[in-house]
Design a protein around this motif. Structure first.
Motif, short mmCIF file in Angstrom:
data_model
loop_
_atom_site.label_atom_id
_atom_site.label_comp_id
_atom_site.label_asym_id
_atom_site.label_seq_id
_atom_site.Cartn_x
_atom_site.Cartn_y
_atom_site.Cartn_z
N LEU A 178 38.77 -11.44 -2.52
CA LEU A 178 38.02 -10.44 -3.27
C LEU A 178 38.64 -9.05 -3.12
CD1 LEU A 178 34.31 -11.52 -2.67
CD2 LEU A 178 35.60 -11.63 -4.80
N PHE A 179 39.00 -8.71 -1.88
CA PHE A 179 39.62 -7.40 -1.65
C PHE A 179 40.96 -7.31 -2.38
CE2 PHE A 179 36.48 -6.22 1.38
CZ PHE A 179 36.63 -4.87 1.59
N GLY B 173 42.19 -9.13 6.80
CA GLY B 173 41.67 -10.46 7.11
C GLY B 173 41.49 -10.67 8.61
N LEU B 174 42.42 -10.13 9.40
CA LEU B 174 42.30 -10.26 10.86
C LEU B 174 41.06 -9.54 11.39
CD1 LEU B 174 46.01 -9.83 12.05
CD2 LEU B 174 44.60 -11.89 12.23
N LEU C 290 34.40 -20.89 16.38
CA LEU C 290 35.10 -20.88 15.09
C LEU C 290 34.63 -22.08 14.27
CD1 LEU C 290 37.31 -19.75 13.23
CD2 LEU C 290 38.97 -21.13 14.48
N ASN C 291 34.11 -21.82 13.09
CA ASN C 291 33.65 -22.89 12.22
C ASN C 291 34.15 -22.66 10.80
OD1 ASN C 291 31.89 -20.85 11.24
ND2 ASN C 291 30.36 -21.42 12.76
N ALA D 200 35.89 -19.75 5.63
CA ALA D 200 35.58 -19.58 4.21
C ALA D 200 35.28 -18.11 3.89
CB ALA D 200 34.39 -20.46 3.82
N ILE D 201 34.50 -17.45 4.75
CA ILE D 201 34.16 -16.05 4.50
C ILE D 201 35.40 -15.16 4.60
CG2 ILE D 201 32.88 -14.07 5.40
CD1 ILE D 201 30.68 -16.03 6.23
N THR D 202 36.25 -15.43 5.60
CA THR D 202 37.48 -14.65 5.75
C THR D 202 38.37 -14.79 4.52
OG1 THR D 202 37.43 -14.93 8.16
CG2 THR D 202 39.53 -14.28 7.18
N ALA D 203 38.56 -16.03 4.06
CA ALA D 203 39.39 -16.26 2.88
C ALA D 203 38.78 -15.60 1.64
CB ALA D 203 39.56 -17.76 2.64
#
Length: 268
Positions: free
Chosen positions: A240-241, A7-8, A226-227, A232-235
């Motif tokens: 999913l992974f 995630g990082l 940062l938006n 949302a994409i990171t989470a």
């Protein structure tokens, strides 16, 4: 821990992309206009420029405004020593990120210079090249790191899942002996892996959210790059992974033991 690291990396890649766009869209291109160009003509020219796809924003600086800024910077009025206002009106442009490179700026400046009352166009070419080179290097490093971490994460999670299924290899063989289908045997392992992936992903997302909040608390200006899309994409990627990797690894491990004969189970 693997999902947190993954995630990082995803977060860093997305923030790096936004930072790249932010830097590129803050590179200023200055258009100096002819002395005889009136404010009305300049305003009309600005309206024409705003329709161009490569323009992100523009600001018109009149000759009077340029004189005021010159007096402030020099501490004296240059018009007292010259015959009238020596400053020219100008338009300060910022480009959309995809056009903020040397190749695009080359043909853009030619197009802008075609206007009969554009005197000169200046921008920091060396800075543009340096920014693009640096961004390209950082993007390459992050891409390589993301690929390596994906491979490592798959390997670590696969080993962890396989150990759990290894302890139940004789139960798998017993179910085979009583006539259970492979799909029936595989289903509870996949279901367990699915929920383990979700729980692990949620924990990783909570930890990442705490880290991001700490970054924001330390430096509120991070909101410029940062938006909510990045969050949302990171989470979503972490979730999913977490699901895909654990479920895929469980499927591979169960199939491996399903193919084994009874004698082979004692040799591993």
């Amino acid at each position: 821990m693997v999902l947190i690291l993954l995630g990082l990396v995803v977060f860093s890649v997305l923030v790096g992309k936004n930072l790249s766009s932010y830097v590129k869209e803050n590179l200023v291109v200055t258009m100096m206009l002819d002395q005889d160009m009136s404010d009305t003509e300049a305003q009309q020219f600005c309206q024409q420029l705003q329709t161009r796809p490569f323009i992100n924003s523009l600001q018109y600086v009149s000759k009077e405004q340029a004189l005021k800024e010159g007096i402030k910077d020099l501490g004296a009025d240059p018009s007292e020593f010259a015959d009238g206002n020596p400053f020219l009106s100008s338009i300060e442009l910022t480009m959309n990120a995809q056009y903020a490179n040397s190749d695009s700026l080359g043909w853009i400046t030619k197009e802008l210079k075609s206007h009969p009352k554009v005197n000169e166009i200046t921008y920091q070419k060396d800075l543009v090249d340096a920014v693009n080179r640096t961004i390209a290097k950082i993007s390459l490093v992050l891409l390589v790191l993301a690929v390596l971490l994906t491979v490592v994460s798959f390997s670590l999670i696969n080993n962890t899942v396989r150990l759990g299924i290894y302890a139940r290899r004789f139960s798998i063989h017993t179910m085979k002996l009583v006539g259970a289908s492979w799909g029936f045997i595989r289903r509870p392992f996949l279901r367990q892996a699915f929920w383990v992936g979700i729980v692990a992903a949620i924990i990783a997302i909570v930890v990442l959210a705490g880290l991001i909040y700490a970054i924001y608390h330390y430096e509120p200006e991070v909101l410029t790059v940062l938006n909510w899309q990045v969050l949302a994409i990171t989470a979503a990627v972490v979730l999913l992974f977490g699901i895909i990797i654990t479920t895929l690894c469980a499927n591979i491990s169960v199939n491996k033991f399903l193919r084994m004969k009874a004698g082979e189970l004692y040799k591993i």
